[in-house]
Design an enzyme around this catalytic site. Structure first.
Site, PDB file in Angstrom:
ATOM      1  N   PHE A 178     -14.065 -36.905  63.504  1.00  0.00           N
ATOM      2  CA  PHE A 178     -12.750 -37.435  63.156  1.00  0.00           C
ATOM      3  C   PHE A 178     -11.602 -36.640  63.784  1.00  0.00           C
ATOM      4  CE2 PHE A 178     -14.680 -38.944  58.851  1.00  0.00           C
ATOM      5  CZ  PHE A 178     -15.461 -39.859  59.544  1.00  0.00           C
ATOM      6  N   HIS A 227     -20.726 -39.676  62.993  1.00  0.00           N
ATOM      7  CA  HIS A 227     -20.809 -38.559  62.059  1.00  0.00           C
ATOM      8  C   HIS A 227     -21.777 -37.482  62.537  1.00  0.00           C
ATOM      9  CE1 HIS A 227     -19.313 -41.945  59.666  1.00  0.00           C
ATOM     10  NE2 HIS A 227     -18.780 -41.074  58.840  1.00  0.00           N
ATOM     11  N   GLN A 285     -13.377 -33.941  57.651  1.00  0.00           N
ATOM     12  CA  GLN A 285     -14.586 -34.325  56.922  1.00  0.00           C
ATOM     13  C   GLN A 285     -15.806 -34.317  57.842  1.00  0.00           C
ATOM     14  OE1 GLN A 285     -13.974 -37.990  54.753  1.00  0.00           O
ATOM     15  NE2 GLN A 285     -13.249 -36.859  52.974  1.00  0.00           N
ATOM     16  N   PHE A 286     -15.606 -34.748  59.071  1.00  0.00           N
ATOM     17  CA  PHE A 286     -16.626 -34.670  60.110  1.00  0.00           C
ATOM     18  C   PHE A 286     -15.922 -34.297  61.412  1.00  0.00           C
ATOM     19  CE2 PHE A 286     -18.484 -37.381  56.931  1.00  0.00           C
ATOM     20  CZ  PHE A 286     -19.830 -37.013  56.911  1.00  0.00           C
ATOM     21  N   GLU A 323      -4.991 -37.203  60.027  1.00  0.00           N
ATOM     22  CA  GLU A 323      -5.485 -35.988  60.679  1.00  0.00           C
ATOM     23  C   GLU A 323      -4.429 -35.345  61.570  1.00  0.00           C
ATOM     24  OE1 GLU A 323      -9.216 -38.181  59.547  1.00  0.00           O
ATOM     25  OE2 GLU A 323      -7.278 -38.743  60.445  1.00  0.00           O
TER      26      GLU A 323
END
Length: 658
Positions: A423, A464, A419-420, A397
């Site tokens: 993260f 998440h 993705q979430f 990331e």
């Protein structure tokens, strides 16, 4: 010390001498000024000049270099005006960073030098982005980035090398191994025999060199450049060298054994190169004296001019104005037609429209290409726009965000999908310390949008489901948007991708497939920084965003006896204070509603602002309705209890009864 001068002319050898002597004499002058109190701080590169000078000489003038804080030789070899460098070191408004940065924490597009940040590792990833831009443009250019042996222990070192290797980027990673990370010796930093061993795990070519031998540095970097361009692959170079002074002047060198200092003093890169030129007959005492005198006179004149320049006067308006790069004016080029889209489809449509609008836009993220992303938002874009513009990334990331900044430096735009939203913490440093500050520091924009699927209500648990927007609303230089409708999701995404500033785009996962609405065709951006009045009312003003908008609307439908005034902020940084003020005035009673936890949530900042600026319009205390100060639980009943929605009725009834 052996000097290999193959294919280097006598004229070049003498030019090289001028180039390596110059930063040493500048440093000696700076150390004198430091003792006189005319500058406040200095990071010395004495003993390491061969690396900075030799590497810079090996590159073309339009190939980017990302130096560290003791690589003075990069700046002088790129012929940056010494007078302006002195102004920079003094903290003058006329310096490269207008007094906003210290020593060498600045960049210059004119000289193809990118600024470092004190965290060291992030610049390695920025080099990846610059190299990627060259690759996308079909340009045969290499990018060179410095780090120290201490920096090789940082996570971003490994991320940057991995991305460069996986993407076949022509980057030269040059490690200056000077034996100490401030005072920590290498024996306490790593266990490999030599730092070139770290390249093996990435399938990367590496080489070790004598960092005190000017010609060896020049030849090694020249060969590395040829390899990187021929093979379109990265190279790792370890330069063995030593700094003869402290990490900074205040640090001293008491932690260094005297015998080690003496050993490296005998390897002084300038003295050895000078001796070599004497040996082959290009220098003698008279010529050396003349060169020294000429350079010292030039340095003294530049210092004199800088010391007599105007004193810096703080200008608050200018400071605030320079936080953001100017955003383009909003122009709509669309037909009157709309289409009914789900929230998730509006985001996908926004990406497609922006990819057509901006041929220089690159999408990056884990699994976004063939797979179409974790939520299938990018599905189909690979087939239309190709692998070079829709790029799968490793799980790096931070490095990918840094690469986005590198692309921006080269005139590209980038969208990075997390993705979430949870993260994004892995890339926090790049966002808050690099993207957010770079325009303020030296006028370089960061044309990067980070998409963040956020929020709870879907039973996804603590990692998440977070609403972490408040992490970023505290950081000047960022823009933070949070749409609640398909039309806003589309329009704010277009505006974010058009904006030259870093934009964090939060999209609530629970809204993806649960709400639909009309979305305009074509180019229809919505101005960042403007709230949206969802419905007018006279009893209570609810100031909210994201999922809170739908909670408020549902509540209003279920309680027609209350006239609720609902304001959707849409943009969380910068806030629309005019709209907030109008909402307060409308009813005199204010409820701030958000899904984020109570403590440290954006509601606290809005509440404080209202209390300071709208107190006379209030008829009741400001109330906040937020989620519990706990992580987001997994079990649906626990999550339902966690969310602010479960306390909305209690808050509204309490406020209505006041």
């Amino acid at each position: 010390m052996y000097f290999n001068r193959t294919l280097i002319s006598d004229e070049q050898l003498l030019d090289f001498y001028h180039a390596i002597l110059y930063p040493r004499l500048v440093e000696e002058k700076m150390l004198l000024l430091l003792r006189q109190g005319k500058i406040s701080k200095w990071f010395s590169g004495i003993g390491q000049e061969a690396n900075a000078v030799g590497a810079t000489l090996a590159l073309a003038a339009d190939e980017w270099i990302l130096p560290l804080h003791r690589n003075l030789g990069v700046f002088t070899t790129r012929n940056m005006p010494l007078h302006k460098l002195f102004l920079q070191w003094q903290g003058s408004r006329q310096g490269y960073s207008q007094g906003r940065e210290r020593s060498f924490h600045f960049g210059s597009r004119e000289h193809h030098i990118c600024s470092m940040i004190s965290h060291l590792g992030p610049q390695l990833s920025v080099a990846d982005g610059i190299a990627l831009a060259h690759t996308l443009a079909g340009q045969q250019k290499v990018t060179l980035v410095f780090t120290g042996e201490g920096g090789t222990s940082e996570g971003e070192f490994h991320e940057a090398l991995n991305v460069a290797a996986v993407w076949d980027l022509p980057v030269i990673f040059l490690i200056e191994n000077n034996g100490y990370g401030l005072s920590t010796p290498v024996a306490e930093q790593y266990r490999c025999q030599q730092l070139t061993d770290k390249a093996i795990g990435y399938g990367m070519h590496s080489v070790r060199m004598d960092g005190n031998n000017l010609l060896e540095v020049y030849n090694t970097v020249t060969e590395a450049k040829a390899y990187a361009l021929r093979e379109q692959k990265p190279v790792l170079i370890e330069a063995l060298t030593f700094r003869m002074r402290g990490h900074e002047e205040a640090s001293g060198t008491k932690y260094v054994p005297p015998a080690l200092l003496e050993e490296w003093a005998q390897k002084d890169p300038i003295h050895h190169y000078e001796a070599f030129l004497r040996f082959i007959g290009l220098l003698d005492d008279e010529k050396i004296s003349a060169i020294h005198q000429q350079q010292k006179q030039y340095i003294d004149a530049a210092v004199h001019d800088a010391l007599t320049d105007t004193v810096l006067i703080a200008d608050t308006a200018q400071e605030l104005a320079d936080i953001y790069a100017p955003a383009p004016a909003i122009h709509h080029t669309y037909a009157a037609a709309t289409r009914e889209l789900r929230f998730i489809d509006a985001i996908a449509a926004g990406l497609k429209t922006a990819m057509e609008q901006f041929p220089n836009l690159v999408l990056m993220g884990q699994d976004i290409a063939e797979y179409g992303g974790a939520f299938k938002i990018t599905d189909g874009l690979l087939a239309q726009f190709g692998k070079t513009r829709v790029r799968n990334t490793p799980l790096c990331e931070s490095a990918i965000i840094g690469a986005g900044l590198g692309l921006s430096i080269m005139g590209y735009k980038s969208m990075i999908e997390m993705q979430f939203a949870d993260f994004v913490s892995c890339g926090f440093n790049q966002i808050v310390n690099n993207l957010a500050k770079i325009h303020y520091r030296w006028g370089q924009h960061a044309d990067v949008v980070i998409r963040l699927p956020a929020g709870g209500g879907v039973g996804a648990g603590p990692f998440h489901s977070q609403s972490n927007e408040a992490w970023f609303t505290h950081t000047p230089g960022l823009k933070v948007v949070y749409p609640s409708s398909p039309a806003d999701a589309y329009g704010l995404l277009l505006a974010a991708l058009a904006d030259p500033n870093p934009v964090l785009y939060f999209e609530h996962k629970a809204l993806y497939r649960s709400i639909s609405g009309p979305v305009p065709e074509g180019w229809f951006p919505i101005e960042i920084g403007k709230a949206h009045l969802v419905q007018e009312g006279t009893d209570i003003s609810i100031i909210t965003y994201g999922s809170g908008v739908h909670w408020a609307l549902d509540y209003a439908r279920q309680h027609p006896e209350l006239s609720l005034h609902i304001l959707d902020l849409r943009t969380l940084l910068p806030l629309d204070y005019d709209a907030i003020s109008q909402a307060v005035t409308q009813t005199g009673k204010v409820l701030i509603l958000h899904e984020d936890t109570l403590t440290g949530g954006l509601g606290g900042e809005i509440s404080a602002w209202i209390a300071e600026h709208c107190f006379q319009q209030l008829d009741a205390p400001i109330m906040r309705c937020a989620s519990l100060d706990t992580p987001v639980p997994f079990a649906l009943e626990l999550e339902k209890n966690f969310l602010a929605k479960s306390r909305l009725d209690q808050c509204i009834q309490q406020l209505a009864a006041y």
